[in-house]
Design an enzyme around this catalytic site. Structure first.
Site, PDB file in Angstrom:
ATOM      1  N   ASN A   1     -20.617   3.253 -38.355  1.00 33.96           N
ATOM      2  CA  ASN A   1     -20.092   2.606 -37.142  1.00 33.96           C
ATOM      3  C   ASN A   1     -20.184   1.030 -37.376  1.00 33.96           C
ATOM      4  O   ASN A   1     -21.402   0.435 -37.693  1.00 33.96           O
ATOM      5  CB  ASN A   1     -21.135   2.888 -36.011  1.00 33.96           C
ATOM      6  CG  ASN A   1     -20.992   2.178 -34.861  1.00 33.96           C
ATOM      7  OD1 ASN A   1     -19.759   1.456 -34.656  1.00 33.96           O
ATOM      8  ND2 ASN A   1     -21.907   1.956 -34.067  1.00 33.96           N
TER       9      ASN A   1
ATOM     10  N   ALA B   1     -24.846 -10.557 -28.294  1.00 36.05           N
ATOM     11  CA  ALA B   1     -25.462 -11.639 -29.115  1.00 36.05           C
ATOM     12  C   ALA B   1     -26.913 -11.793 -28.511  1.00 36.05           C
ATOM     13  O   ALA B   1     -27.505 -13.010 -28.710  1.00 36.05           O
ATOM     14  CB  ALA B   1     -24.694 -12.703 -29.430  1.00 36.05           C
TER      15      ALA B   1
ATOM     16  N   LYS C   1     -23.744 -47.468 -46.457  1.00 38.96           N
ATOM     17  CA  LYS C   1     -23.765 -46.932 -45.000  1.00 38.96           C
ATOM     18  C   LYS C   1     -23.236 -47.949 -44.372  1.00 38.96           C
ATOM     19  O   LYS C   1     -23.201 -49.121 -44.290  1.00 38.96           O
ATOM     20  CB  LYS C   1     -25.094 -46.751 -44.747  1.00 38.96           C
ATOM     21  CG  LYS C   1     -25.600 -46.078 -43.151  1.00 38.96           C
ATOM     22  CD  LYS C   1     -26.521 -46.819 -42.531  1.00 38.96           C
ATOM     23  CE  LYS C   1     -26.029 -48.451 -42.201  1.00 38.96           C
ATOM     24  NZ  LYS C   1     -27.170 -48.871 -40.969  1.00 38.96           N
TER      25      LYS C   1
ATOM     26  N   ARG D   1     -35.564  -8.587 -37.896  1.00 45.10           N
ATOM     27  CA  ARG D   1     -35.547  -8.564 -39.296  1.00 45.10           C
ATOM     28  C   ARG D   1     -35.181  -9.903 -40.081  1.00 45.10           C
ATOM     29  O   ARG D   1     -35.468  -9.803 -41.214  1.00 45.10           O
ATOM     30  CB  ARG D   1     -34.658  -7.197 -39.815  1.00 45.10           C
ATOM     31  CG  ARG D   1     -35.055  -5.922 -39.437  1.00 45.10           C
ATOM     32  CD  ARG D   1     -33.984  -5.100 -39.339  1.00 45.10           C
ATOM     33  NE  ARG D   1     -32.940  -5.043 -37.837  1.00 45.10           N
ATOM     34  CZ  ARG D   1     -32.093  -4.136 -37.811  1.00 45.10           C
ATOM     35  NH1 ARG D   1     -31.817  -3.233 -38.544  1.00 45.10           N
ATOM     36  NH2 ARG D   1     -31.414  -4.309 -36.726  1.00 45.10           N
TER      37      ARG D   1
HETATM   38  C1  UD1 Z   1     -25.942  -1.392 -34.325  1.00 45.88           C
HETATM   39  C2  UD1 Z   1     -25.239  -0.178 -34.101  1.00 45.88           C
HETATM   40  C3  UD1 Z   1     -25.041   0.785 -35.339  1.00 45.88           C
HETATM   41  C4  UD1 Z   1     -23.883   0.199 -36.004  1.00 45.88           C
HETATM   42  C5  UD1 Z   1     -24.503  -1.470 -36.233  1.00 45.88           C
HETATM   43  C6  UD1 Z   1     -23.325  -2.060 -37.001  1.00 45.88           C
HETATM   44  C7  UD1 Z   1     -26.278   0.518 -31.973  1.00 45.88           C
HETATM   45  C8  UD1 Z   1     -27.316   1.379 -30.994  1.00 45.88           C
HETATM   46  N1  UD1 Z   1     -26.336   0.617 -33.193  1.00 45.88           N
HETATM   47  O1  UD1 Z   1     -26.994  -1.456 -35.240  1.00 45.88           O
HETATM   48  O2  UD1 Z   1     -24.566   2.138 -34.853  1.00 45.88           O
HETATM   49  O3  UD1 Z   1     -23.972   0.803 -37.503  1.00 45.88           O
HETATM   50  O4  UD1 Z   1     -24.892  -1.940 -35.135  1.00 45.88           O
HETATM   51  O5  UD1 Z   1     -23.573  -3.340 -37.477  1.00 45.88           O
HETATM   52  O6  UD1 Z   1     -25.408   0.143 -31.186  1.00 45.88           O
HETATM   53  N2  UD1 Z   1     -27.565  -6.816 -29.141  1.00 45.88           N
HETATM   54  C9  UD1 Z   1     -28.134  -7.039 -27.599  1.00 45.88           C
HETATM   55  N3  UD1 Z   1     -28.965  -6.821 -26.773  1.00 45.88           N
HETATM   56  C10 UD1 Z   1     -29.674  -5.777 -27.357  1.00 45.88           C
HETATM   57  C11 UD1 Z   1     -29.691  -5.294 -28.599  1.00 45.88           C
HETATM   58  C12 UD1 Z   1     -28.701  -5.739 -29.356  1.00 45.88           C
HETATM   59  O7  UD1 Z   1     -27.144  -7.931 -27.640  1.00 45.88           O
HETATM   60  O8  UD1 Z   1     -30.464  -5.388 -26.499  1.00 45.88           O
HETATM   61  C13 UD1 Z   1     -26.885  -7.086 -30.014  1.00 45.88           C
HETATM   62  C14 UD1 Z   1     -27.523  -7.817 -31.282  1.00 45.88           C
HETATM   63  O9  UD1 Z   1     -27.704  -9.288 -30.886  1.00 45.88           O
HETATM   64  C15 UD1 Z   1     -26.335  -7.677 -32.278  1.00 45.88           C
HETATM   65  C16 UD1 Z   1     -25.748  -6.420 -32.044  1.00 45.88           C
HETATM   66  O10 UD1 Z   1     -25.944  -6.142 -30.516  1.00 45.88           O
HETATM   67  O11 UD1 Z   1     -25.242  -8.811 -32.396  1.00 45.88           O
HETATM   68  C17 UD1 Z   1     -26.273  -5.160 -32.700  1.00 45.88           C
HETATM   69  O12 UD1 Z   1     -27.679  -5.167 -32.421  1.00 45.88           O
HETATM   70  P1  UD1 Z   1     -28.467  -4.804 -33.778  1.00 45.88           P
HETATM   71  O13 UD1 Z   1     -30.084  -4.630 -33.323  1.00 45.88           O
HETATM   72  O14 UD1 Z   1     -28.409  -5.728 -34.969  1.00 45.88           O
HETATM   73  O15 UD1 Z   1     -27.807  -3.233 -33.976  1.00 45.88           O
HETATM   74  P2  UD1 Z   1     -27.788  -2.515 -35.562  1.00 45.88           P
HETATM   75  O16 UD1 Z   1     -29.398  -1.953 -35.837  1.00 45.88           O
HETATM   76  O17 UD1 Z   1     -27.300  -3.327 -36.479  1.00 45.88           O
HETATM   77 CA    CA Z   2     -26.781  -5.372 -36.638  1.00 46.57          CA
END
Ligand code: UD1
Ligand code: CA
Length: 495
Positions: free
Chosen positions: A182, A14, A367, A20
């Site tokens: 995934n 998280a 209230k 986005r």
């Molecule tokens: C990620 C997956 C993708 C999958 C999708 C599912 C990777 C590289 N990609 O993509 O294959 O289909 O989730 O929803 O894993 N986060 C961190 N630290 C970071 C980056 C991200 O804690 O440095 C956390 C984000 O807060 C989030 C989660 O990891 O909760 C996923 O990151 P996000 O950037 O949303 O990945 P997606 O592009 O959705």
């Molecule tokens: Ca995501």
């Protein structure tokens, strides 16, 4: 043979900045059905009762950490935060989590994402069970979806065995046609996970378009080392839906709402128009509750059997008793007892307690106010800091004048009192049991039980004023006609 097969650790990612979302609020704190996204994920993971529950935080970490503390308190268990100061990808995030865990961590590690809110404990348990049954080193939770845009795609060889995951942005056109995605949720053997993460290098063999450490690459690394990896497909694609932008937030929110409504309808609640009613997760509804169109019930709201809410009512942290009706009302932190009637057009603010069969009517705001059983405030009134006794009736257009500009004061109205229309009760003041007040009174002094209080100027009629001061006006003509008719009637009666 892999060692220990028990779940020891759950890691929720998280820390990402949620670019986005275009938001000042960290993505994982955006609410869905009354709970921040990350809380949905944390509660689902906590349901597995892991020994360690770690949430990786980074972007907006103070706010996220503060919320995690409240969740931990509610769950009555430890939820540890691991800080990922700079967000270099999901693999890097897991490294941050491993950094706060014992060096010799063994067993199974679940990794889930803070932005996948509909995943439930049961589905996670299914993943863990399959991971153990198949004796995998790594198992990814997948789903086959209509539109896989944006998700990582699951790669399989000719025999159907999982070979790895490719991110949408790194995928070829052929790979983009793959509909198995995934979910971002994995079960890993702890040792394999630690080892594979150590081998990831974005600048060399696991080159990707973002220069990040991808957790998804762990699968390929493990497979390349000859370890068994696999996928556990989830039949319901909504459960693994991720929220990256506000369009997905709304879509996932609508689906969760649809599911909550379905749950309550199956439990005996009538929802006249499921397209216009919104429920938070943390709401309790009894059988035979009727929800009319345009109702929103927010967290902490409990509605008793046979109560009718709506149309067009919003209740937050409210308790509504059996058989009560709440019509076109906005209410926050109010308690409405059995068979009470609220609205239409009422505003109940915190500390409002409406007794059994009591009534808060049209254009009435309350209230910190208690109404005893059967008490009524039917029309156009402000009731602030008041206690109104059983069976009392407050006249229309009454103001409980509770604020002198410095301090709030309380008004007490006894049982079975009847106050006239258009009264001001200038607090602190007490109106005794069975007392009456005259219409238009400004009550500044206590009224003893059974007394009638008259607190207004006496009426004085200036006869003939209109004909003298406004001669020739329609009013003067009307008055003259009325006087003639009166005169004619008097003469007739005299003859
Ligand atoms: C990620 C997956 C993708 C999958 C999708 C599912 C990777 C590289 N990609 O993509 O294959 O289909 O989730 O929803 O894993 N986060 C961190 N630290 C970071 C980056 C991200 O804690 O440095 C956390 C984000 O807060 C989030 C989660 O990891 O909760 C996923 O990151 P996000 O950037 O949303 O990945 P997606 O592009 O959705
Ligand atoms: Ca995501």
């Amino acid at each position: 043979m892999l060692p220990e097969r028990s779940l020891t650790t759950a890691i929720v990612l998280a820390a990402g900045n949620g670019t986005r979302m275009h938001s000042a609020i960290p993505k994982v704190l955006h609410p869905l059905a009354g709970r921040p996204l990350v809380e949905h994920a944390v509660r689902a993971a906590a349901g597995l009762v892991p020994e360690h529950l770690i949430v990786v935080i980074g972007h907006g970490r103070d706010a996220v950490d503060a919320h995690l503390r409240t969740v931990a308190a509610e769950l009555g268990r430890e939820v540890r935060a691991a800080v990922q100061a700079q967000q270099h990808g999901t693999g890097h995030a897991v490294c941050a989590a491993l950094g706060v865990l014992p060096a010799g961590l063994s067993g199974t590690v679940l990794v889930s994402c803070g932005d996948v809110p509909l995943l439930d404990t049961g589905t996670l348990a299914g993943l863990i069970t399959e991971h153990h049954r198949a004796r995998h080193a790594a198992t990814v939770l997948t789903a086959v979806v209509e539109d896989p845009t944006g998700y990582g795609r699951v790669l399989r060889d000719r025999s159907g065995a999982v070979t790895g995951i490719v991110e949408h942005r790194d995928a070829t056109t052929a790979q983009r046609a793959i509909q198995e995605i995934n979910s971002g949720v994995f079960a890993f053997d702890a040792g394999v996970l630690r080892d594979a993460l150590g081998r990831l290098d974005p600048s060399t063999d696991h080159r990707n378009s973002q220069g990040e450490l991808y957790l998804t690459d762990v699968l390929g690394v493990a497979r390349a080392r000859g370890l068994p990896v696999g996928a556990h497909p989830c039949a319901d694609p909504w459960l693994v839906a991720g929220v990256n932008d506000r369009v997905q937030l709304a879509a996932v929110g609508a689906e969760l709402n649809r599911r909550l409504l379905e749950h309550w309808m199956r439990a005996g609640v009538t929802v006249v128009d499921p397209t216009s009613v919104w429920l938070d997760v943390d709401v309790q509804l009894a059988p035979d509750v009727v929800l009319h169109p345009g109702v929103q019930l927010h967290a902490g709201t409990v509605v008793g059997p046979g109560a009718m809410i709506g149309p067009d009512s919003t209740l937050s942290s409210c308790t509504v008793g059996a058989g009560a009706t709440v019509v076109r009302t906005h209410a926050l932190g109010a308690v409405v007892a059995d068979d009470a009637q609220i609205g239409p057009f009422a505003y109940l603010r915190p500390g409002s307690r409406v007794g059994e069969r009591a009534r808060v009517g049209t254009f009435v705001e309350t209230k910190n106010a208690q109404l005893g059983p059967g008490a009524k405030v039917p029309h156009l009134s402000y009731v602030g800091d008041a206690t109104i006794g059983e069976g009392s009736n407050i006249g229309a257009a009454t103001v409980f004048v509770n604020y002198d500009g410095v301090t709030k004061h309380r008004t007490t109205v006894g049982a079975h009192a009847r106050t006239g229309a258009d009264n001001m009760f200038v607090a602190p003041v007490t109106i005794g049991d069975g007392a009456y007040t005259a219409a238009g009174s400004v009550i500044t002094e206590d009224v003893p039980p059974g007394a009638l209080a008259v607190a207004r100027g006496r009426q004085r009629n200036v006869e003939g004023w209109v004909s003298q001061r406004r001669p020739g006006t329609p009013a003067a003509h009307a008055a003259k006609r009325a006087q003639q008719t009166d005169g004619d009637q008097t003469r007739q009666e005299q003859t």
